[in-house]
Write a protein that holds these residues in place. Structure first.
Motif, PDB file in Angstrom:
ATOM      1  N   GLY A 113      60.150  21.025  28.174  1.00  9.13           N
ATOM      2  CA  GLY A 113      60.192  22.484  28.190  1.00  9.13           C
ATOM      3  C   GLY A 113      61.251  22.968  27.218  1.00  9.13           C
ATOM      4  O   GLY A 113      62.356  22.407  27.162  1.00  9.13           O
ATOM      5  N   GLY A 114      60.923  24.002  26.453  1.00 15.00           N
ATOM      6  CA  GLY A 114      61.864  24.478  25.442  1.00 15.00           C
ATOM      7  C   GLY A 114      63.145  25.035  25.999  1.00 15.00           C
ATOM      8  O   GLY A 114      64.152  25.139  25.282  1.00 15.00           O
ATOM      9  N   ALA A 115      63.170  25.402  27.298  1.00 14.63           N
ATOM     10  CA  ALA A 115      64.364  26.002  27.898  1.00 14.63           C
ATOM     11  C   ALA A 115      65.092  25.053  28.840  1.00 14.63           C
ATOM     12  O   ALA A 115      66.036  25.458  29.512  1.00 14.63           O
ATOM     13  CB  ALA A 115      63.982  27.280  28.651  1.00 14.63           C
ATOM     14  N   GLU A 116      64.668  23.797  28.913  1.00 18.83           N
ATOM     15  CA  GLU A 116      65.305  22.906  29.883  1.00 18.83           C
ATOM     16  C   GLU A 116      66.569  22.260  29.322  1.00 18.83           C
ATOM     17  O   GLU A 116      66.716  22.063  28.115  1.00 18.83           O
ATOM     18  CB  GLU A 116      64.333  21.841  30.364  1.00 18.83           C
ATOM     19  CG  GLU A 116      63.921  20.788  29.366  1.00 18.83           C
ATOM     20  CD  GLU A 116      63.136  19.668  30.049  1.00 18.83           C
ATOM     21  OE1 GLU A 116      63.777  18.878  30.776  1.00 18.83           O
ATOM     22  OE2 GLU A 116      61.913  19.600  29.867  1.00 18.83           O
ATOM     23  N   LEU A 117      67.467  21.935  30.236  1.00 17.10           N
ATOM     24  CA  LEU A 117      68.773  21.396  29.859  1.00 17.10           C
ATOM     25  C   LEU A 117      68.642  20.084  29.092  1.00 17.10           C
ATOM     26  O   LEU A 117      69.396  19.826  28.148  1.00 17.10           O
ATOM     27  CB  LEU A 117      69.615  21.173  31.122  1.00 17.10           C
ATOM     28  CG  LEU A 117      71.005  20.558  30.936  1.00 17.10           C
ATOM     29  CD1 LEU A 117      71.912  21.529  30.178  1.00 17.10           C
ATOM     30  CD2 LEU A 117      71.628  20.205  32.293  1.00 17.10           C
ATOM     31  N   MET A 118      67.681  19.256  29.433  1.00 17.54           N
ATOM     32  CA  MET A 118      67.551  17.933  28.830  1.00 17.54           C
ATOM     33  C   MET A 118      66.763  17.944  27.520  1.00 17.54           C
ATOM     34  O   MET A 118      66.545  16.892  26.930  1.00 17.54           O
ATOM     35  CB  MET A 118      66.878  16.963  29.809  1.00 17.54           C
ATOM     36  CG  MET A 118      67.683  16.729  31.072  1.00 17.54           C
ATOM     37  SD  MET A 118      67.120  15.305  32.048  1.00 17.54           S
ATOM     38  CE  MET A 118      65.386  15.688  32.292  1.00 17.54           C
ATOM     39  N   ARG A 119      66.325  19.110  27.065  1.00 20.85           N
ATOM     40  CA  ARG A 119      65.488  19.186  25.866  1.00 20.85           C
ATOM     41  C   ARG A 119      66.087  18.448  24.671  1.00 20.85           C
ATOM     42  O   ARG A 119      65.375  17.682  24.002  1.00 20.85           O
ATOM     43  CB  ARG A 119      65.204  20.642  25.511  1.00 20.85           C
ATOM     44  CG  ARG A 119      64.218  20.792  24.338  1.00 20.85           C
ATOM     45  CD  ARG A 119      64.369  22.126  23.652  1.00 20.85           C
ATOM     46  NE  ARG A 119      65.694  22.264  23.064  1.00 20.85           N
ATOM     47  CZ  ARG A 119      66.075  21.697  21.925  1.00 20.85           C
ATOM     48  NH1 ARG A 119      65.241  20.922  21.243  1.00 20.85           N
ATOM     49  NH2 ARG A 119      67.290  21.884  21.461  1.00 20.85           N
ATOM     50  N   PRO A 120      67.392  18.628  24.342  1.00 25.11           N
ATOM     51  CA  PRO A 120      67.927  17.899  23.182  1.00 25.11           C
ATOM     52  C   PRO A 120      67.830  16.384  23.329  1.00 25.11           C
ATOM     53  O   PRO A 120      67.518  15.680  22.356  1.00 25.11           O
ATOM     54  CB  PRO A 120      69.389  18.368  23.121  1.00 25.11           C
ATOM     55  CG  PRO A 120      69.405  19.684  23.825  1.00 25.11           C
ATOM     56  CD  PRO A 120      68.398  19.548  24.916  1.00 25.11           C
ATOM     57  N   ASP A 121      68.092  15.871  24.536  1.00 29.88           N
ATOM     58  CA  ASP A 121      68.021  14.423  24.754  1.00 29.88           C
ATOM     59  C   ASP A 121      66.584  13.915  24.646  1.00 29.88           C
ATOM     60  O   ASP A 121      66.329  12.844  24.081  1.00 29.88           O
ATOM     61  CB  ASP A 121      68.583  14.065  26.134  1.00 29.88           C
ATOM     62  CG  ASP A 121      70.065  14.394  26.271  1.00 29.88           C
ATOM     63  OD1 ASP A 121      70.775  14.313  25.258  1.00 29.88           O
ATOM     64  OD2 ASP A 121      70.489  14.742  27.387  1.00 29.88           O
ATOM     65  N   GLU A 170      59.884  27.189  28.306  1.00 27.62           N
ATOM     66  CA  GLU A 170      59.524  26.699  29.627  1.00 27.62           C
ATOM     67  C   GLU A 170      60.600  25.801  30.228  1.00 27.62           C
ATOM     68  O   GLU A 170      61.468  25.286  29.541  1.00 27.62           O
ATOM     69  CB  GLU A 170      58.178  25.979  29.603  1.00 27.62           C
ATOM     70  CG  GLU A 170      56.984  26.912  29.617  1.00 27.62           C
ATOM     71  CD  GLU A 170      57.006  27.910  30.765  1.00 27.62           C
ATOM     72  OE1 GLU A 170      57.736  27.698  31.760  1.00 27.62           O
ATOM     73  OE2 GLU A 170      56.292  28.917  30.671  1.00 27.62           O
ATOM     74  N   CYS A 171      60.492  25.621  31.545  1.00 25.35           N
ATOM     75  CA  CYS A 171      61.506  24.929  32.333  1.00 25.35           C
ATOM     76  C   CYS A 171      61.201  23.435  32.443  1.00 25.35           C
ATOM     77  O   CYS A 171      60.172  22.944  31.956  1.00 25.35           O
ATOM     78  CB  CYS A 171      61.586  25.550  33.725  1.00 25.35           C
ATOM     79  SG  CYS A 171      60.016  25.494  34.636  1.00 25.35           S
ATOM     80  N   HIS A 172      62.100  22.738  33.095  1.00 23.57           N
ATOM     81  CA  HIS A 172      61.981  21.311  33.347  1.00 23.57           C
ATOM     82  C   HIS A 172      60.705  21.027  34.149  1.00 23.57           C
ATOM     83  O   HIS A 172      60.423  21.675  35.150  1.00 23.57           O
ATOM     84  CB  HIS A 172      63.226  20.865  34.128  1.00 23.57           C
ATOM     85  CG  HIS A 172      63.325  19.406  34.401  1.00 23.57           C
ATOM     86  ND1 HIS A 172      63.407  18.458  33.408  1.00 23.57           N
ATOM     87  CD2 HIS A 172      63.352  18.719  35.579  1.00 23.57           C
ATOM     88  CE1 HIS A 172      63.504  17.257  33.951  1.00 23.57           C
ATOM     89  NE2 HIS A 172      63.470  17.384  35.261  1.00 23.57           N
ATOM     90  N   CYS A 173      59.916  20.055  33.680  1.00 22.68           N
ATOM     91  CA  CYS A 173      58.702  19.612  34.375  1.00 22.68           C
ATOM     92  C   CYS A 173      57.702  20.745  34.589  1.00 22.68           C
ATOM     93  O   CYS A 173      56.942  20.750  35.567  1.00 22.68           O
ATOM     94  CB  CYS A 173      59.054  18.975  35.724  1.00 22.68           C
ATOM     95  SG  CYS A 173      60.078  17.506  35.597  1.00 22.68           S
ATOM     96  N   PRO A 175      64.021  37.293  30.167  1.00 24.82           N
ATOM     97  CA  PRO A 175      64.146  36.980  28.728  1.00 24.82           C
ATOM     98  C   PRO A 175      63.157  35.938  28.229  1.00 24.82           C
ATOM     99  O   PRO A 175      62.834  35.910  27.036  1.00 24.82           O
ATOM    100  CB  PRO A 175      65.593  36.477  28.602  1.00 24.82           C
ATOM    101  CG  PRO A 175      66.028  36.135  29.992  1.00 24.82           C
ATOM    102  CD  PRO A 175      65.283  37.065  30.895  1.00 24.82           C
ATOM    103  N   LEU A 176      62.669  35.067  29.130  1.00 23.86           N
ATOM    104  CA  LEU A 176      61.697  34.047  28.728  1.00 23.86           C
ATOM    105  C   LEU A 176      60.277  34.406  29.151  1.00 23.86           C
ATOM    106  O   LEU A 176      59.362  33.607  28.984  1.00 23.86           O
ATOM    107  CB  LEU A 176      62.093  32.690  29.318  1.00 23.86           C
ATOM    108  CG  LEU A 176      63.434  32.128  28.837  1.00 23.86           C
ATOM    109  CD1 LEU A 176      63.769  30.843  29.581  1.00 23.86           C
ATOM    110  CD2 LEU A 176      63.411  31.873  27.343  1.00 23.86           C
ATOM    111  N   GLY A 177      60.104  35.587  29.725  1.00 27.19           N
ATOM    112  CA  GLY A 177      58.776  36.016  30.130  1.00 27.19           C
ATOM    113  C   GLY A 177      58.265  35.381  31.405  1.00 27.19           C
ATOM    114  O   GLY A 177      57.075  35.438  31.699  1.00 27.19           O
ATOM    115  N   TRP A 178      59.155  34.795  32.216  1.00 26.54           N
ATOM    116  CA  TRP A 178      58.722  34.151  33.449  1.00 26.54           C
ATOM    117  C   TRP A 178      58.278  35.188  34.480  1.00 26.54           C
ATOM    118  O   TRP A 178      58.936  36.212  34.654  1.00 26.54           O
ATOM    119  CB  TRP A 178      59.860  33.335  34.064  1.00 26.54           C
ATOM    120  CG  TRP A 178      60.254  32.137  33.276  1.00 26.54           C
ATOM    121  CD1 TRP A 178      59.688  31.667  32.134  1.00 26.54           C
ATOM    122  CD2 TRP A 178      61.346  31.248  33.581  1.00 26.54           C
ATOM    123  NE1 TRP A 178      60.335  30.535  31.706  1.00 26.54           N
ATOM    124  CE2 TRP A 178      61.368  30.256  32.578  1.00 26.54           C
ATOM    125  CE3 TRP A 178      62.281  31.201  34.595  1.00 26.54           C
ATOM    126  CZ2 TRP A 178      62.303  29.231  32.571  1.00 26.54           C
ATOM    127  CZ3 TRP A 178      63.213  30.176  34.589  1.00 26.54           C
ATOM    128  CH2 TRP A 178      63.219  29.200  33.597  1.00 26.54           C
TER     129      TRP A 178
END
Length: 400
Positions: free
Chosen positions: A294-302, A331-334, A61-64
């Motif tokens: 990264g737009g898909a990482e868990l910490m993005r809002p913080d 994208e993912c974390h880091c 879904p994210l094109g990875w």
């Protein structure tokens, strides 16, 4: 014959390292001692290895690509295990992947910490650099894992791309003390001491950027905050030029993505644990900071909220911190530090920022202080030149 591993081979080597990680006490620990988790990870890896046959009709879904799925699957499984030995196994395996582009590595004592200088060989340095800059890098790893060489491949790539743009850069990558053997505030105090050592005792005169990813980004902010709290920041002989924070762990309080009802919420709300809660983020560097997520990482809002807070503070304070915030969609974390070819291409935003800071510092120093670099930077060429950083992209990707 070219011996460099493909991205997929590199990820599978990491997977093997995680499954058969050898601890310092020579006992094999990690996933191999957790049969249930091992089976879970292997099942996920097998399913993903078969996925190319399904991708004719089914896309991520994210094109990875496959190798990114594999890597993120490993990381997700390790996080679920909540085992420090497994997490260290993952980062140990990552660190065993050597950089294929030539760099020189020199280990030294940086204040209380061990660290490594990562530099290009002299023949690979720009002959007439437009600017020079050092980067102090604090690695991620959830404060419990990782080491100074875990991003050697990415750091080598960065140095070569910057050199192609006329920027001479060296990276001091730091081994700071890890929990649980060294609990809070050991990492914060070590980060502060390393920064002070570089500025006052190292003998380095080039301007420097403080950088870090995830937990390392936290160390950058909290180390500076501790220096300021102890009135040591203003006494630095050389102030940091800028901060580069890649997916930084800025908020671990009960309002963050990490909120899990932990037993000591007061500690997690301490500003030296959650730097997003620092009352004043001004004056930590001369030219501000870049924050990347990264737009898909868990910490993005913080991370986004932290960047917005710093920007808002800059609007009401004369000494506000200029902030650039970049969020890479999907994208993912880091992501910018993972040495996969398609992700290295996406690190150009980071490289552009390093180049901008180096050129601005050289121009401010003037020809009399910084020599040819400042003279070149003081002219029209001082403007950011993303095209230069991408100039040899097709050649670099053929090598990757």
């Amino acid at each position: 014959m070219d011996k460099r591993p493909t991205a997929l081979q590199a990820v599978l080597k990491i997977a093997n390292g995680c499954l058969f990680y050898k601890q310092l006490d020579e006992e094999r620990l990690g996933f191999i001692n957790n049969l249930k988790l091992t089976i879970h990870i292997v099942q996920r890896l097998v399913r993903l290895l078969l996925s190319p046959f399904l991708r004719i009709v089914i896309k991520h879904p994210l094109g990875w690509p496959l190798e990114q799925e594999l890597l993120c699957t490993l990381m997700f499984g390790i996080l679920q295990s909540r085992q420090v030995s497994a997490w260290r196994g993952f980062f140990g395996a990552v660190g065993e992947l050597q950089a294929w582009v030539p760099v020189q590595v020199q280990r030294l004592a940086a204040g209380p910490c061990s660290a490594v200088w990562i530099r290009l060989p002299p023949e690979k340095e720009p002959q007439q650099p437009r600017a020079r800059v050092n980067m102090v890098f604090f690695h991620g790893g959830a404060f419990v894992a990782g080491d100074a060489l875990m991003y050697l491949g990415t750091h080598a790539y960065w140095l070569h791309k910057l050199a192609a743009a006329g920027i001479s850069c060296s990276i001091l990558s730091v081994d700071y003390p890890l929990a649980p053997e060294h609990p809070f505030p050991a990492a914060v105090e070590a980060a502060a001491d390393v920064i002070e050592w570089l500025a006052n005792e190292s003998g380095e005169t080039a301007p420097y950027i403080l950088a870090g990813d995830s937990a390392g980004g936290n160390c950058v902010l909290t180390g500076l905050a501790l220096l300021r709290e102890q009135q040591r920041l203003a006494a630095l002989q050389q102030q940091p030029e800028a901060l580069l924070l890649l997916s930084p762990a800025v908020n671990m309080s009960d309002t963050s993505a990490f909120a899990r009802g932990e037993p000591d919420p007061a500690l997690l709300c301490h500003p030296l644990v959650s730097p997003a809660l620092l009352p004043d983020l001004s004056g930590l560097s001369q030219r501000g900071m870049m924050v990347v997520a990264g737009g898909a990482e868990l910490m993005r809002p913080d991370i986004a909220a932290f960047a917005a807070k710093v920007k808002a503070a800059g609007k009401v304070k004369a000494a506000g911190v200029p902030v650039q915030y970049h969020e890479e969609p999907g994208e993912c974390h880091c992501y910018a530090l993972l040495a996969l070819p398609h992700l290295l291409q996406k690190s150009h935003t980071v490289l552009d920022y390093i180049g901008q800071v180096a050129l601005a510092a050289a121009a401010a120093a003037g020809p009399g202080l910084a020599g040819p670099a400042a003279a070149a930077a003081a002219g029209p060429a001082a403007e950011p030149a993303p095209a230069e950083l991408q100039e040899r992209e097709s050649d670099t990707q053929s090598k990757l």
